[in-house]
Write a protein that holds these residues in place. Sequence first.
Motif, PDB file in Angstrom:
ATOM      1  N   THR A  89       0.831  -1.210   0.000  1.00  0.00           N
ATOM      2  CA  THR A  89       0.000   0.000   0.000  1.00  0.00           C
ATOM      3  C   THR A  89       0.863   1.256   0.000  1.00  0.00           C
ATOM      4  OG1 THR A  89      -1.846  -1.109   1.109  1.00  0.00           O
ATOM      5  CG2 THR A  89      -1.758   1.290   1.283  1.00  0.00           C
ATOM      6  N   LYS A  93       0.862   3.785  -3.172  1.00  0.00           N
ATOM      7  CA  LYS A  93       0.400   5.162  -3.005  1.00  0.00           C
ATOM      8  C   LYS A  93       1.452   6.160  -3.474  1.00  0.00           C
ATOM      9  CE  LYS A  93      -2.070   8.121   0.244  1.00  0.00           C
ATOM     10  NZ  LYS A  93      -2.615   8.247   1.614  1.00  0.00           N
ATOM     11  N   ASN A  97      -0.597   7.776  -6.051  1.00  0.00           N
ATOM     12  CA  ASN A  97      -1.227   8.825  -5.228  1.00  0.00           C
ATOM     13  C   ASN A  97      -2.534   8.414  -4.566  1.00  0.00           C
ATOM     14  OD1 ASN A  97       0.821  10.796  -5.744  1.00  0.00           O
ATOM     15  ND2 ASN A  97      -0.104  11.172  -7.751  1.00  0.00           N
ATOM     16  N   THR A  99      -4.560   4.754  -2.515  1.00  0.00           N
ATOM     17  CA  THR A  99      -4.356   3.404  -2.019  1.00  0.00           C
ATOM     18  C   THR A  99      -4.846   2.392  -3.048  1.00  0.00           C
ATOM     19  OG1 THR A  99      -6.532   3.252  -0.982  1.00  0.00           O
ATOM     20  CG2 THR A  99      -4.736   4.203   0.335  1.00  0.00           C
TER      21      THR A  99
END
Length: 299
Positions: A89, A93, A97, A99
């Motif tokens: 995760t 991200k 940008n 999850t």
Amino acid sequence: MNQINIISDLIKWIEKNLEQPLSIDAVAEKSGYSKWHLQRMFKKVTGQILGTYIRHRRLTHAALALRLTSKPILDIAMQYRFDSQQTFTRSFKRQFNVTPATYRRNDLWNPAGLTPPIELQKIQISLPEPTFANFPEQEFWGITYKNNCDLNTLINKNTELRKQFFNDYLAKTFNNKRTLPDKIYSFSRLVKSKDKDNQDEQELLYSIAIEEQNISENTKKIVSSGGLYLCFKYVGSPASFIDFMNHVYFSAIPRLNVQLRRAEVIEIYRNHDNVSRLGNITEINVLDCDYCIPIVSLD
């Protein structure tokens, strides 16, 4: 062997082994060079850092799996060698940008962050500027082909269905001594597998159609939902169509301020004079089409 050939062969091997352990030590052992020398050579030839490239390609495959399959997020994380869902995760991200859960859940698909494979020995495709087109909702008449496939065979299956159609449809057209229509349309879309035992698979629906009901007795009505599309012109061989699609999705679209929406991809084929003159339909060597992707413009 020169450095470009060495790195090109190594990249091909990496692409085939993204689901396997790919530590720098393991990759260096495969190459036959020390990890320090290999990393310097990779950066010199590609302009990228080896470890970063591997991570970005794994995350790109993971992003496709999130959008195109029903596989649990933890399973995707393990598949691409992240040691936990939390680690996956965090890395995901940083690249996209959002999850993984949000990436999967969003109705719109933001292609920013997708990383194309490095292809050192292929002639780089230069795409013409895409155009925006608003298509109305419209009825067509055609035939739909279905096939189940996993993520790794998706593009090849799409190509097989396209070839199957052109062989079947053109053969029927010529046997019935019909004139080919000015435009032939195809509509392709993916449906996630509902089979809990096959969450890696999706059903590929490839419909081929024209605006008149005159293909064959098996023709059925196909309704295109219309909307805003981003269209790329393609003129080239059927064999190069895969490279064209990869360039569109991984290189061209991520640079544009658009997001993909859930609707059918449309291919519009024109200029069939070369086809009508062929003695054998398998001799087709040039496709002339607009490849249109459903999008929402953010401008």
